[in-house]
Scaffold this active site. Structure first.
Site, short mmCIF file in Angstrom:
data_model
loop_
_atom_site.label_atom_id
_atom_site.label_comp_id
_atom_site.label_asym_id
_atom_site.label_seq_id
_atom_site.Cartn_x
_atom_site.Cartn_y
_atom_site.Cartn_z
N ASP A 1 0.86 -1.19 0.00
CA ASP A 1 0.00 0.00 0.00
C ASP A 1 0.90 1.24 0.00
OD1 ASP A 1 -3.25 0.35 1.29
OD2 ASP A 1 -1.98 2.07 0.82
N ASN B 1 -4.31 6.48 1.20
CA ASN B 1 -5.64 6.48 1.82
C ASN B 1 -5.61 5.83 3.19
OD1 ASN B 1 -7.18 7.79 -0.05
ND2 ASN B 1 -7.49 5.95 -1.30
N SER C 1 -16.35 -1.66 -9.58
CA SER C 1 -17.37 -0.80 -8.96
C SER C 1 -18.61 -0.73 -9.84
CB SER C 1 -16.81 0.62 -8.78
OG SER C 1 -17.83 1.52 -8.45
N TYR D 1 -12.86 8.56 -12.28
CA TYR D 1 -12.70 7.40 -11.37
C TYR D 1 -13.44 6.20 -11.94
CZ TYR D 1 -14.10 4.06 -7.93
OH TYR D 1 -14.37 2.87 -7.31
N LYS E 1 -12.09 2.31 -13.63
CA LYS E 1 -12.55 0.95 -13.31
C LYS E 1 -13.03 0.27 -14.59
CE LYS E 1 -11.90 0.83 -8.82
NZ LYS E 1 -10.96 -0.14 -8.20
N TYR F 1 -18.55 -3.65 -6.78
CA TYR F 1 -19.13 -3.28 -5.49
C TYR F 1 -20.24 -2.25 -5.70
CZ TYR F 1 -14.36 -4.52 -3.81
OH TYR F 1 -13.17 -5.12 -3.55
N VAL G 1 -28.24 17.14 1.74
CA VAL G 1 -28.84 16.08 0.92
C VAL G 1 -28.87 16.58 -0.52
CG1 VAL G 1 -30.93 14.73 0.49
CG2 VAL G 1 -30.22 15.25 2.85
C1 WQD Z 1 -24.78 8.01 -2.11
C2 WQD Z 1 -26.03 8.85 -2.15
C3 WQD Z 1 -25.69 11.04 -3.08
C4 WQD Z 1 -23.08 12.49 0.17
C5 WQD Z 1 -19.68 6.52 -5.04
C6 WQD Z 1 -18.83 5.95 -6.15
C7 WQD Z 1 -18.73 4.45 -5.99
C8 WQD Z 1 -18.19 4.15 -4.63
C9 WQD Z 1 -19.17 4.70 -3.59
C10 WQD Z 1 -15.80 4.06 -4.60
C11 WQD Z 1 -26.17 9.64 -3.45
C12 WQD Z 1 -26.08 11.15 -1.62
C13 WQD Z 1 -23.89 11.69 -0.64
C14 WQD Z 1 -23.63 13.63 0.80
C15 WQD Z 1 -25.77 13.13 -0.19
N1 WQD Z 1 -16.92 4.73 -4.44
N2 WQD Z 1 -25.20 12.01 -0.81
N3 WQD Z 1 -24.96 13.90 0.60
O1 WQD Z 1 -22.10 8.32 -5.34
O2 WQD Z 1 -23.46 6.20 -4.95
O3 WQD Z 1 -20.99 6.04 -5.17
O4 WQD Z 1 -19.18 6.13 -3.78
O5 WQD Z 1 -15.64 2.90 -4.86
O6 WQD Z 1 -17.88 3.93 -6.96
O7 WQD Z 1 -19.46 6.23 -7.38
O8 WQD Z 1 -21.97 7.07 -3.14
O9 WQD Z 1 -22.05 7.78 -0.80
O10 WQD Z 1 -21.22 9.43 -2.54
O11 WQD Z 1 -23.66 8.86 -2.44
O12 WQD Z 1 -26.96 13.41 -0.36
O13 WQD Z 1 -22.93 14.39 1.54
O14 WQD Z 1 -25.97 9.83 -1.11
O15 WQD Z 1 -26.34 12.05 -3.86
O16 WQD Z 1 -27.55 9.69 -3.77
P1 WQD Z 1 -22.22 6.99 -4.72
P2 WQD Z 1 -22.15 8.33 -2.17
#
Ligand code: WQD
Length: 356
Positions: free
Chosen positions: A38, A42, A139, A165, A169, A193, A233
């Site tokens: 690693d 991160n 992902s 990103y 993938k 995932y 949100v």
């Molecule tokens: C989830 C939901 C946001 C933050 C990403 C990557 C994916 C993986 C996981 C790496 C969405 C909402 C989020 C906030 C919010 N990453 N949200 N307020 O975008 O589905 O996936 O992260 O492997 O590959 O694409 O995950 O947790 O960012 O968002 O409202 O402060 O929560 O709009 O609907 P996401 P997320």
């Protein structure tokens, strides 16, 4: 440089991170010997800045087993080769990647170099040492804008993949498929995932993002501890049950158990070539459902305000996990309440993450 031991080991790239460390726990608990490399971008060095990151010290505490660790960057081919020279690596699990969607839009070249070039370096060294069994951490982002839900593995990928990103993938999946087509002696399983959240039940390891969390659950957890004032949100005008984004959240330990099932597949002498599996629950939850569940689990209020949509977000994304159930005999078992309770235990016991 001579080999340290002929003991068969699994190499986990990026094994000190949130996802990797949880899978390393399950690997050790299932009798595998593990070597982790690693670059610690991160993960945090040990509290005393010692050689082994804190996350791996805690993995050793949880399992009462030892992990071999090297601070190696996949862009340093000589350092990578030295690890293959020292150990009898029989399989690689490739977690190492930069993974912040928003950041990838700001520094795309860094993401392509680190994620794609790093993967190509790894594959070239694996080939040189005749190590041709690989479990790849992919992902659901590769699906881009879902055309049909739930998402099956044969849903098109790449199209509408809106951020660098997610594209890294997708590109790496394409590279792996071309490699398998060119050399039938490779065995590659890719695991897509969905949204991994939660933490090991001990509360010793969990998600510890650098800076302001971009993902929902770590942000909610930091609001609950008072580290952040409120959750923003991102939009409540989506075509979902309450207008907020819907995702397939999966407990990190369910995801880890899915890797053990994937390992058995990739190590199976009867398997060769390429196979991809969704690791999701098949159930989607909205942002507000997550907020309410977390409040119940933690007993803490999570204040929030509705703001504009986040660019690149999709309304809904959730898995069809049938193939993993049928072919890997794996399904997610833990509930949303488990995910929230285990997240809260980690966050409340480690308000500053691994920083102590
Ligand atoms: C989830 C939901 C946001 C933050 C990403 C990557 C994916 C993986 C996981 C790496 C969405 C909402 C989020 C906030 C919010 N990453 N949200 N307020 O975008 O589905 O996936 O992260 O492997 O590959 O694409 O995950 O947790 O960012 O968002 O409202 O402060 O929560 O709009 O609907 P996401 P997320």
């Amino acid at each position: 440089m001579s080999r340290i031991s002929d003991e068969p080991v699994v190499l986990a790239t990026g094994g000190a991170g949130f996802i990797g460390s949880h899978i390393v726990v399950e690997l050790l608990n299932n009798g595998f010997s593990v070597v982790v490399i690693d670059n610690l971008v991160n993960a945090l060095k040990g509290n005393d800045g010692g050689p082994k990151p804190e996350s791996l010290r805690r993995v050793e505490k949880i399992t009462n087993k030892t992990v071999t660790f090297y601070n190696v960057d996949l862009l340093d081919i000589d350092a990578l080769k030295s690890v293959f020279l020292k150990h009898n690596i029989v399989c690689v699990i490739h977690f190492a990647a930069l993974k912040a969607v928003g950041e990838s839009c700001e520094i795309p070249l860094t993401y392509y170099k680190n994620n794609v070039m790093g993967s190509i370096n790894l594959l070239e060294v694996m080939k040189e040492f005749n190590v041709k069994k690989l479990l790849f951490s992919s992902s659901a982002t590769v699906y881009g804008l879902p055309q049909k839900l739930p998402l099956t593995e044969d849903h098109p990928t790449g199209q509408g993949c809106t951020n660098p990103y997610g594209k890294t993938k997708y590109f790496i999946e394409e590279i792996l498929q071309d490699l398998c087509a060119s050399d039938k002696t490779w065995s590659v399983v890719a695991l897509r995932y969905f949204n991994p959240i939660g933490a090991h039940k001990s509360g010793l390891i969990g998600e510890d993002p650098n800076g302001i969390p971009s993902n929902l659950m770590p942000y909610i957890a930091q609001v609950a501890t008072g580290k952040r004032a409120e959750l923003k949100v991102y939009g409540n005008d989506y075509d979902t049950l309450d207008g907020t984004g819907v995702r397939d959240y999966i407990h990190i330990v369910d995801l880890a158990e899915g890797h053990i099932s994937g390992m058995k597949k990739v190590m199976d002498k009867a398997f060769s070539g390429w196979r991809v599996y969704n690791l999701g629950t098949g159930t989607g939850y909205s942002v507000l459902q997550i907020v309410h569940e977390f409040e119940s689990a933690s007993g803490k209020k999570v204040p929030y305000s509705i703001v504009e949509r986040r660019p690149g977000d999709v309304a809904s994304s959730y898995a069809d996990p049938t193939r993993a159930k049928k072919e890997l005999q794996w399904t997610a078992k833990r509930t949303l309440s488990d995910m929230c309770q285990d997240t809260w235990k980690w966050q409340s016991q480690n308000p500053n993450g691994f920083k102590g």
